[in-house]
Design a protein around this motif. Structure first.
Motif, short mmCIF file in Angstrom:
data_model
loop_
_atom_site.label_atom_id
_atom_site.label_comp_id
_atom_site.label_asym_id
_atom_site.label_seq_id
_atom_site.Cartn_x
_atom_site.Cartn_y
_atom_site.Cartn_z
N SER A 146 -17.93 -8.46 22.82
CA SER A 146 -18.82 -9.07 21.82
C SER A 146 -19.68 -8.00 21.15
CB SER A 146 -19.70 -10.12 22.49
OG SER A 146 -18.92 -11.15 23.04
N LEU B 158 -9.35 -6.38 18.03
CA LEU B 158 -10.16 -5.16 17.85
C LEU B 158 -9.27 -3.93 17.74
CD1 LEU B 158 -13.07 -5.78 20.38
CD2 LEU B 158 -13.19 -5.76 17.90
N ILE C 22 -18.87 -4.90 20.76
CA ILE C 22 -18.00 -4.14 19.86
C ILE C 22 -17.72 -4.92 18.58
CG2 ILE C 22 -15.67 -3.21 19.64
CD1 ILE C 22 -15.82 -2.59 22.66
N GLU C 23 -17.49 -6.23 18.73
CA GLU C 23 -17.26 -7.06 17.54
C GLU C 23 -18.49 -7.08 16.63
OE1 GLU C 23 -14.00 -10.30 19.21
OE2 GLU C 23 -16.09 -10.88 18.82
N GLN D 45 -7.91 -3.89 14.27
CA GLN D 45 -8.93 -3.48 13.30
C GLN D 45 -9.19 -1.99 13.37
OE1 GLN D 45 -12.38 -5.85 13.95
NE2 GLN D 45 -11.54 -7.70 13.01
N ARG E 254 -8.87 -10.94 21.95
CA ARG E 254 -9.95 -10.29 21.21
C ARG E 254 -9.77 -8.79 21.21
NH1 ARG E 254 -15.34 -13.03 23.58
NH2 ARG E 254 -16.34 -11.63 22.10
N ILE F 281 -18.65 -3.88 14.81
CA ILE F 281 -17.65 -3.84 13.74
C ILE F 281 -18.09 -4.70 12.57
CG2 ILE F 281 -15.32 -4.59 13.17
CD1 ILE F 281 -14.47 -3.60 15.93
#
Lengths: 84, 321
Positions: free
Chosen positions: B110, A69, B112-113, A72, A65, B116
């Motif tokens: 999580s 990130l 941060i996701e 991205q 993950r 985003i």
């Protein structure tokens, strides 16, 4: 005299047998505790291995993950026109 | 005191942090020492076993060696259990701590996701809004444009209202207006209806028929296929131009039946009058009472048929009865 010597020999044999049984009992107790300790060590190893495996899996997922990130963020930083 | 309180709190925090670090360092040192003891326990046990074996074989006081060996074995076992317990406890604590750290890291990732994703949604919405603003929506007139050459029917405020109504009138209203105009023109071209002709008829008999109780009756029902109606219409003694021949009902015109079918069709006439009862209930009793008199009049009309075909008097006679 012979009778007294025979009696003392029988007493000595009885004392020796009793001491032998006491020693055997002590050794069995020590071996039983060592076995229990060994079983504890085996169980501890299994639980610790499972915990470490779960932790390793979580760390792998977290690493993926974080890689996503990172990609991205790098993509967004490479195209700043998207945010304008 | 108040000004010194933040500094004291910061100092205490530093001390707490220092003490926490020292405590963790001590714990880690103890853990490493216990691990080293566990590693050395094997060699110690082997060396103790060799020593006791030699002393038991060489020394004469074997009982004392045996007692010493027993005490050493018990103490070694107890120490081993103690070391293993402490080490396992610390290992479990370390693993739990790492698991908690991983949970915290997952939570942060999580968050941060989600951030985003939220940013992506906002970017998409903004892009959609920009693209929707780029597309020019076509504009239409709210009302029809009336040509300049066409004169307005009226002037003033009323005229503007009428024009607005016209402009907002849908297509169906225009079609219905056109249909209404065509219908009115066709009505003007058509000859007057039979009812109007009957009302405008100058003959007294017509007036008498219009004044009869059958005046308010509806026109004759639709022609039914069959012999009875065709025969009646074929041998009707009344002139064809007379509109009263069509306006009369079956029950009030039994005289027009043929003589050969009269005997057979008398019950038919009765049945017809009964059937008409369903449609008009107000004249039923009168018609049933008139049935014998109508049969008589029917015979009379048969007898007087040969005398003259233009029997206006006969028609008036029937109407009187």
């Amino acid at each position: 005299m012979a009778r007294a010597g025979g009696i003392t020999n029988a007493v000595n044999v009885g004392i020796a047998v009793q001491a032998d049984w006491e020693n055997r009992e002590f050794i069995s107790n020590i071996s039983l505790n060592v076995r229990r300790l060994f079983e504890f060590l085996l169980q501890f190893e299994a639980t610790t291995k499972s915990k470490l495996a779960c932790l390793n899996e979580k760390l792998d997922v977290l690493e993926r993950r974080l890689e996503v990130l990172e990609v991205q963020v790098s993509t967004a930083s490479a195209n700043p026109s998207v945010f304008t | 005191m108040e000004t010194l309180s933040p500094s004291s709190s910061s100092i205490s925090a530093r001390r707490e942090s220092v003490t926490f670090d020292e405590f963790s360092m001590q714990q880690s040192l103890l853990f490493t020492d216990s691990l080293k003891d566990l590693k050395n326990l094997r060699s110690q046990l082997y060396s103790a076993a060799e020593y006791f074996e030699l002393s038991y074989s060489k020394d004469e006081q074997k009982q004392i060696v045996m007692n010493t060996l027993k005490d050493y074995a018990v103490k070694a076992l107890v120490n081993t259990v103690d070391h293993l317990g402490s080490v396992s406890y610390k290992v479990n604590g370390l693993i739990d701590e790492k698991v908690d750290e991983v949970y915290g890291a997952e939570l942060r990732v999580s968050c941060i996701e989600q951030r985003i994703r939220t940013c992506q949604m906002h970017i998409d919405q903004e892009g959609r809004a920009q693209q929707s603003l780029v597309i020019a929506a076509p504009k239409f007139h709210k009302r029809y444009i009336i040509p300049v050459d066409e004169p307005l029917p009226e002037s003033g405020r009323k005229a503007t209202a009428v024009n607005q109504e016209r402009s907002f009138r849908p297509k169906e209203d225009m079609e219905s207006q056109q249909f209404r105009a065509d219908f009115c023109s066709s009505l003007r071209d058509r000859p007057p209806s039979f009812r109007k002709m009957r009302s405008l008829s100058p003959s007294p008999t017509m007036r008498a028929r219009s004044a009869s109780p059958r005046k308010g009756r509806s026109p004759s029902p639709s022609p039914r296929p069959g012999k009875w109606t065709t025969d009646k219409r074929a041998i009707s003694p009344l002139p064809t131009a007379n509109p009263l021949a069509r306006s009369g009902s079956f029950s009030v015109r039994p005289a027009v039946l043929n003589s050969s079918n009269s005997a057979r069709q008398l019950p038919v006439v009765a049945h017809k009058s009964v059937s008409m009862k369903l449609h008009s209930e107000r004249n039923d009793n009168k018609e049933i009472e008139r049935l014998p008199s109508k049969s008589k009049s029917f015979l009379k009309t048969l007898l007087s048929r040969r005398r003259s075909r233009k029997d206006e008097m006969l028609y008036s006679y029937i109407d009187e009865y």
